[in-house]
Design an enzyme around this catalytic site. Structure first.
Site, PDB file in Angstrom:
ATOM      1  N   LYS B  98       0.870  -1.174   0.000  1.00 15.75           N
ATOM      2  CA  LYS B  98       0.000   0.000   0.000  1.00 15.75           C
ATOM      3  C   LYS B  98       0.905   1.222   0.000  1.00 15.75           C
ATOM      4  CE  LYS B  98      -3.193   2.686   2.798  1.00 15.75           C
ATOM      5  NZ  LYS B  98      -4.114   2.742   3.939  1.00 15.75           N
ATOM      6  N   ALA B 185     -10.131   4.895   3.760  1.00 21.34           N
ATOM      7  CA  ALA B 185     -10.087   6.033   4.688  1.00 21.34           C
ATOM      8  C   ALA B 185     -11.382   6.831   4.758  1.00 21.34           C
ATOM      9  CB  ALA B 185      -8.947   6.993   4.371  1.00 21.34           C
ATOM     10  N   GLY B 186     -11.708   7.185   5.991  1.00 24.97           N
ATOM     11  CA  GLY B 186     -12.816   8.103   6.252  1.00 24.97           C
ATOM     12  C   GLY B 186     -14.123   7.453   6.649  1.00 24.97           C
ATOM     13  N   ASN B 207     -10.168   0.902   9.058  1.00 29.50           N
ATOM     14  CA  ASN B 207      -9.327   0.714  10.240  1.00 29.50           C
ATOM     15  C   ASN B 207      -9.934   1.417  11.454  1.00 29.50           C
ATOM     16  OD1 ASN B 207      -5.718   0.734  10.821  1.00 29.50           O
ATOM     17  ND2 ASN B 207      -7.340   0.525  12.281  1.00 29.50           N
ATOM     18  N   SER B 208      -9.905   2.749  11.459  1.00 25.25           N
ATOM     19  CA  SER B 208     -10.355   3.486  12.643  1.00 25.25           C
ATOM     20  C   SER B 208     -11.779   3.115  13.056  1.00 25.25           C
ATOM     21  CB  SER B 208     -10.310   4.995  12.383  1.00 25.25           C
ATOM     22  OG  SER B 208      -9.008   5.385  12.042  1.00 25.25           O
TER      23      SER B 208
END
Lengths: 70, 258
Positions: B98, B185-186, B207-208
Site C-alpha cells: 500500500k 479512509a474516512g 481501520n479506525s
C-alpha cells in the site's frame, strides 16, 4: 578480553563484542525468533546470511518489524 | 463465484482491515478474525526491545487465509516509500504494497506526485501496488496506466469518520477505472461501507471505524455483513431514481371507486 566495538542500532549507540554477527545482535536485543528485517548500512541482510555477517565498528543497523497500521 | 481479483490473487472477502489504533493486539486479532478479512494492512516500524510484543507478523500469520499488505506510512517521498516497500517485501513475503505518502501530519492528504512516482517504479519491479490517493479521477487513471493493481481513493480524511464526502469524485473514478477501486479512509459506519459497495467499489479498507468502536470485533463483523450486502445489491442492480412518486399498488378498481 578485547575491546568492544560500537554500532548504531536504530539510531542509538550499541556496544558489541568484536566479531559479533547479525544473529548475535538479534539475540542480544531479544529480537531473535521474531520476524525482523535487518539493514546494515542501508543494505538488507537476509535471514540466511545473518549467521555469517559480522558487524563492524560504526555500522548503521536498522531492525524493523510489522506493527499495527492502516 | 464473485471474487475480488488483485493481480493473480483472488479474495472472497471484500473487506480489507487495517491493524492500527487498536487498544491491544488481542482485540485487534479478534477483530481480524471476526471481519473475515483476507487482506490485512500492517506498518513497518523500528523494533523496540521495551515493546517487543508489538511484532504482529507472527500473530497475524497464524490466522489462516491472511495475506499481509504492508503500507509505506511514514514515508514523505517516493524514494522513502520505495525503500520501505523493499524492506516490507522482505518481511511479508507478499507482493502487495500500500503506497501511502503523506508529507503533512495535520491533514494526512496523500502527495499525488510522489505517490505516482513510487507506484510507477514499484509496479515495474513486480509489486502489486495499491496506492492511497485523493479522490482524483485523473490521477487514478494515470496510476492504472502505470500498472497499479488497484486504486484506493479516500472517502474522506484518514480517521475523520466523515464517510463518503468525496462520493461525486468516487463515482467518476469507478466509472472510468479498468482496475478495482477500493475506498480507503474516512468511513465511520457499516452503512457507508455498504453505500461504497453499491456505488461499484470492489472493496473497502477500514481501520479506525473498527479500532475505535465500543466493541471492535462486533463492529468488524458488522462491516463484513455491510460490505457483502452492498456488493450483492450492486450486482443485483439498483432501481432507477424517480423525481416523483411511482405507485406500488394499483390505484384503480378499489372498492367503491370503480
Amino acid at each position: 578480553m578485547s575491546q568492544m566495538i560500537t554500532i548504531e542500532l536504530n539510531g542509538q549507540q550499541q556496544p558489541l563484542p568484536p566479531g559479533s554477527t547479525v544473529n548475535d545482535l538479534l539475540a542480544i536485543v531479544g529480537s531473535d525468533g521474531k520476524s525482523v528485517a535487518v539493514l546494515v548500512n542501508d543494505r538488507i541482510i537476509r535471514p540466511e546470511s545473518r549467521a555469517l555477517h559480522q558487524l563492524q565498528e560504526g555500522n548503521r543497523v536498522e531492525l524493523l518489524i510489522f506493527a499495527g497500521g492502516g | 463465484m464473485d471474487v475480488l481479483q488483485l493481480g493473480s490473487y483472488t479474495f472472497s472477502s471484500r473487506l480489507i482491515l487495517g491493524t492500527g489504533k487498536f487498544s491491544n493486539s488481542r482485540v485487534m486479532l479478534e477483530a481480524v478474525r471476526a471481519s473475515g478479512a483476507q487482506l490485512v494492512t500492517v506498518a513497518l516500524r523500528r523494533f523496540n526491545r521495551q515493546q517487543a510484543e508489538d511484532d504482529l507478523f507472527g500473530p497475524l500469520s497464524s490466522i489462516e487465509g491472511i495475506t499481509l499488505m504492508p503500507n509505506t506510512s511514514g514515508a514523505s517521498t517516493a524514494k522513502e516509500a520505495i525503500r520501505a516497500a523493499h524492506i516490507a517485501r522482505e518481511l511479508s513475503g507478499s507482493a502487495f504494497i500500500k503506497v501511502e505518502i503523506h508529507p503533512n501530519p495535520q491533514h494526512l492528504m496523500p502527495d499525488p506526485i510522489e505517490t505516482f512516482e513510487a507506484a510507477r517504479i514499484l509496479a515495474k519491479e513486480g509489486f502489486l501496488v495499491m496506492p492511497y490517493i485523493a479522490a482524483d479521477p485523473v490521477l487514478a487513471k494515470r496510476l492504472e496506466e502505470v500498472g497499479c493493481a488497484s486504486v484506493m481513493p479516500l472517502g474522506s480524511a484518514i480517521g475523520s469518520g466523515q464517510g463518503l464526502a468525496m462520493s461525486e469524485m468516487l463515482n467518476i473514478i469507478i466509472r472510468e477505472s479498468g482496475i478495482p477501486v477500493i475506498v480507503d479512509a474516512g468511513l465511520r459506519s457499516p452503512s457507508e461501507a455498504a453505500h461504497a459497495m453499491e456505488m461499484g467499489c470492489e472493496a473497502v479498507l477500514v481501520n479506525s471505524a473498527v479500532a475505535a468502536a465500543g466493541n471492535p470485533p462486533e463492529m468488524a463483523e458488522a462491516f463484513a455483513e455491510a460490505v457483502a450486502a452492498g456488493r450483492k445489491a450492486f450486482r443485483a442492480g439498483l432501481m432507477q431514481k424517480s423525481g416523483s412518486a411511482v405507485a406500488t399498488s394499483p390505484l384503480t378498481s378499489f372498492l367503491g371507486t370503480f
